[in-house]
Each structure stands twice: as C-alpha cells, then as structure tokens.
Design a protein around this motif. Structure first.
Motif, short mmCIF file in Angstrom:
data_model
loop_
_atom_site.label_atom_id
_atom_site.label_comp_id
_atom_site.label_asym_id
_atom_site.label_seq_id
_atom_site.Cartn_x
_atom_site.Cartn_y
_atom_site.Cartn_z
N SER A 139 -17.26 20.16 -23.97
CA SER A 139 -16.99 19.04 -23.06
C SER A 139 -16.53 17.81 -23.82
O SER A 139 -15.75 17.02 -23.32
CB SER A 139 -18.25 18.67 -22.28
OG SER A 139 -18.67 19.76 -21.53
N MET A 158 -7.37 29.87 -16.10
CA MET A 158 -8.67 30.36 -16.57
C MET A 158 -8.75 30.31 -18.08
O MET A 158 -9.80 30.48 -18.64
CB MET A 158 -8.91 31.79 -16.09
CG MET A 158 -9.30 31.92 -14.62
SD MET A 158 -10.86 31.13 -14.24
CE MET A 158 -12.00 32.19 -15.09
N ASN A 159 -7.58 30.14 -18.74
CA ASN A 159 -7.62 30.18 -20.20
C ASN A 159 -8.26 28.94 -20.79
O ASN A 159 -8.95 29.02 -21.79
CB ASN A 159 -6.21 30.34 -20.76
CG ASN A 159 -5.79 31.80 -20.71
OD1 ASN A 159 -6.65 32.67 -20.73
ND2 ASN A 159 -4.51 32.06 -20.61
N ASN A 160 -8.03 27.81 -20.12
CA ASN A 160 -8.65 26.59 -20.62
C ASN A 160 -9.56 25.99 -19.57
O ASN A 160 -9.15 25.22 -18.73
CB ASN A 160 -7.57 25.59 -21.03
CG ASN A 160 -7.26 25.72 -22.50
OD1 ASN A 160 -8.19 25.73 -23.32
ND2 ASN A 160 -6.01 25.86 -22.84
N THR A 161 -10.81 26.41 -19.61
CA THR A 161 -11.77 25.93 -18.64
C THR A 161 -12.18 24.52 -19.03
O THR A 161 -12.51 24.27 -20.19
CB THR A 161 -13.02 26.82 -18.62
OG1 THR A 161 -12.57 28.16 -18.56
CG2 THR A 161 -13.89 26.52 -17.44
N PHE A 162 -12.13 23.60 -18.07
CA PHE A 162 -12.60 22.26 -18.36
C PHE A 162 -14.06 22.15 -17.94
O PHE A 162 -14.42 22.47 -16.82
CB PHE A 162 -11.76 21.22 -17.61
CG PHE A 162 -12.34 19.84 -17.66
CD1 PHE A 162 -12.28 19.11 -18.84
CD2 PHE A 162 -12.99 19.30 -16.56
CE1 PHE A 162 -12.85 17.85 -18.90
CE2 PHE A 162 -13.55 18.04 -16.61
CZ PHE A 162 -13.48 17.31 -17.79
N TYR A 163 -14.88 21.73 -18.86
CA TYR A 163 -16.28 21.53 -18.52
C TYR A 163 -16.53 20.05 -18.34
O TYR A 163 -16.20 19.26 -19.20
CB TYR A 163 -17.19 22.05 -19.63
CG TYR A 163 -17.06 23.53 -19.87
CD1 TYR A 163 -17.50 24.42 -18.90
CD2 TYR A 163 -16.51 24.02 -21.03
CE1 TYR A 163 -17.39 25.80 -19.11
CE2 TYR A 163 -16.40 25.38 -21.25
CZ TYR A 163 -16.84 26.26 -20.28
OH TYR A 163 -16.74 27.60 -20.48
N GLY A 164 -17.12 19.68 -17.26
CA GLY A 164 -17.40 18.27 -17.01
C GLY A 164 -17.95 18.16 -15.61
O GLY A 164 -18.29 19.17 -15.01
N ASN A 182 -14.58 34.28 -19.69
CA ASN A 182 -15.07 32.98 -19.24
C ASN A 182 -15.94 33.12 -18.00
O ASN A 182 -16.95 32.44 -17.85
CB ASN A 182 -13.90 32.05 -18.91
CG ASN A 182 -13.33 31.43 -20.17
OD1 ASN A 182 -14.00 31.36 -21.19
ND2 ASN A 182 -12.08 30.98 -20.08
N GLN A 231 -13.49 28.30 -27.63
CA GLN A 231 -14.59 28.49 -26.67
C GLN A 231 -14.89 29.96 -26.37
O GLN A 231 -16.05 30.30 -26.16
CB GLN A 231 -14.35 27.69 -25.40
CG GLN A 231 -13.07 27.99 -24.67
CD GLN A 231 -13.06 27.28 -23.32
OE1 GLN A 231 -13.70 27.72 -22.40
NE2 GLN A 231 -12.37 26.16 -23.24
N LYS A 232 -13.87 30.81 -26.37
CA LYS A 232 -14.12 32.23 -26.08
C LYS A 232 -14.87 32.90 -27.23
O LYS A 232 -15.85 33.62 -27.01
CB LYS A 232 -12.81 32.97 -25.83
CG LYS A 232 -12.31 32.75 -24.42
CD LYS A 232 -11.22 33.73 -24.07
CE LYS A 232 -10.76 33.45 -22.65
NZ LYS A 232 -9.70 34.35 -22.22
#
Lengths: 125, 130
Positions: free
Chosen positions: B97, A1-7, B25, B105-106
């Motif tokens: 992205s 959850m720390n590095n959410t990938f958006y795509g 998040n 990002q946070k």
C-alpha cells in the motif's frame, strides 16, 4: 487484476483504513509477546488462573492487554465492515452496520477492560 | 479493483468462490477474507470464554483442563494457521500500500503462503506433541 491497488475501499474513509492497517501491525507485535508469555513460557502451554492473576500485577502488562483488546476489536470490526461494504449494500444498511458495529465494539472493549482490571484486582491482597 | 456490482448480496458474496476468478491475487484475497472472518469469530469466542476468569480459579482451571483435549488443540491449530496467513499477508498488503515491494506482490504472496504453511506445521506439531 495484474496490479491490485490496496487502500481504502469505496465507502471506507482513509482514516479508518489507516486505523485498520496500523492496529494490524501493532497487534502482530503484541501477539508475539502474548504468545511468549501465555504459551511458550507456560509449563504446559496455558497459564492457570493463579498465573494470570500474578502476570496481571505488572502495570505494563495491563496496558498491553488493554491495548490488545482495543486494537483487536477495532481491527476486526473495521475489517468486517469492509467486507460488507464490498458487497455494495444500500445506504440504510450501511448506517445500521455503522451503529451496530460501534455499539458492539464499544461494549466488547469496555467488557475487556473491565475483565482485565477485575482479574488484576484479585491479586491485590 | 474487482467489479462486484451486479446480483444479490449473496450472489456477490458467492463470487469469491467463482473458479473463473482464481488468479493468484484472488487466492490471496479469498484467503485474507476467510481467515478474517474466522479470526473475528475466534476473537469474540475468546473474549466470551475468558469471562470464566471472573468466576474464579475453579471455573477457569476447569476450562484449561478441557482445552488440552485434541478437539480444542485442532481448533487452536486452525486459529494459529489463520493468524499466520492473515498476519503475514497483512504485512505484505501494508508494505504494498505504501509502494514498497508492489512490483513483487505476487512473489511476496507465494512467500507469505509458504512461510505461513511452514510456521503453522511447526506450531501444529508442537501443539499436538505437548
């Protein structure tokens, strides 16, 4: 959850994902113009019927409004489809959604363009 | 990404509101979806209401008078707030992205929420004051 990938999510093509991101960013620009013209510049915050007919006599405004409705409807339906895809529905359900949303989107955009051109036509004496 | 594979369709949707998922998040994720659904509803309502334009000046201007009532302004203030949250968060997601600012990002989400709240309040005060 720390590095959410958006795509693109699973089941969403990269092309659709890109269309959603691009239409979102374009809409922000159009929305700012839309707000200035329709609310800040209007005497009590909303344009009257006569104001709108007059505003629509500018071809650039027509192009912008047609783009706005097309981008907004596309963005909304691609996004809604994404939310549904995240719920991992079956393949048959996704097919129904694809057809339904394509039909709904096309109808909404055609209706929007018809409405914009109809109102613009009211100003032609 | 978030693992949502088990249970019924509604059960999976209910996971959005599961308190165990409430990291920062996840708050951004939930807010983006709630505002997305709200803005989509507004879009189709808006397109529907604008059909009054086709009926002429009397029908449309009658609606405009109604739209100055506090109930409508409250609804519009919610739409404006949803627009700020979704739009600013959208810029953040688009930048992230493409790898821009992904490390922050946070912090950027907090910034987005603070700016959205401030802008929404300014708009609400202006709208109710008009």
């Amino acid at each position: 959850m720390n590095n959410t990938f958006y795509g693109p999510r699973s089941g969403e093509s990269a092309w659709l994902w890109f269309a959603k991101a691009l239409s979102g960013l374009v809409m922000i620009v159009i929305l700012i113009i839309h707000f200035i013209a329709n609310h800040f510049a209007a005497p009590n915050g909303l344009l009257s019927y006569a104001d709108i007919v007059r505003y629509y006599q500018n071809p650039l405004v027509l192009a912008m409004e047609i783009g706005f409705v097309a981008f907004a409807v596309s963005h909304a339906l691609i996004g809604l489809r994404g939310i549904i895809l995240d719920l991992k529905p079956g393949a048959a359900f996704i097919r129904v959604i694809n057809w339904l949303f394509t039909l709904l989107g096309a109808s909404a955009i055609i209706y929007g363009i018809w409405l914009i051109l109809t109102i613009a036509g009211r100003g032609a004496a | 990404m978030i693992e949502i594979t088990k249970g019924s369709l509604l059960g999976r949707a209910a996971k959005w509101f599961d308190p165990r998922w409430r990291t920062l998040n996840m708050l951004g994720f939930i807010l983006n979806r709630v505002t997305a659904i709200g803005l989509t509803l507004y879009l189709f309502l808006h397109l529907g209401v604008l059909s009054l334009l086709a009926q002429g000046a009397k029908a449309y201007d009658g609606f405009i008078a109604l739209a100055h009532s506090p109930v409508f302004i409250f609804g519009e203030a919610l739409v404006v707030a949803a627009g700020f949250i979704h739009g600013l968060n959208g810029i953040r997601i688009a930048l992230n992205s493409f790898g821009i600012g992904a490390r922050y990002q946070k912090a950027l989400l907090v910034l987005v929420l603070v700016v959205a709240l401030a802008c929404s309040l300014v708009f609400a005060v202006r709208m109710f004051g008009a």
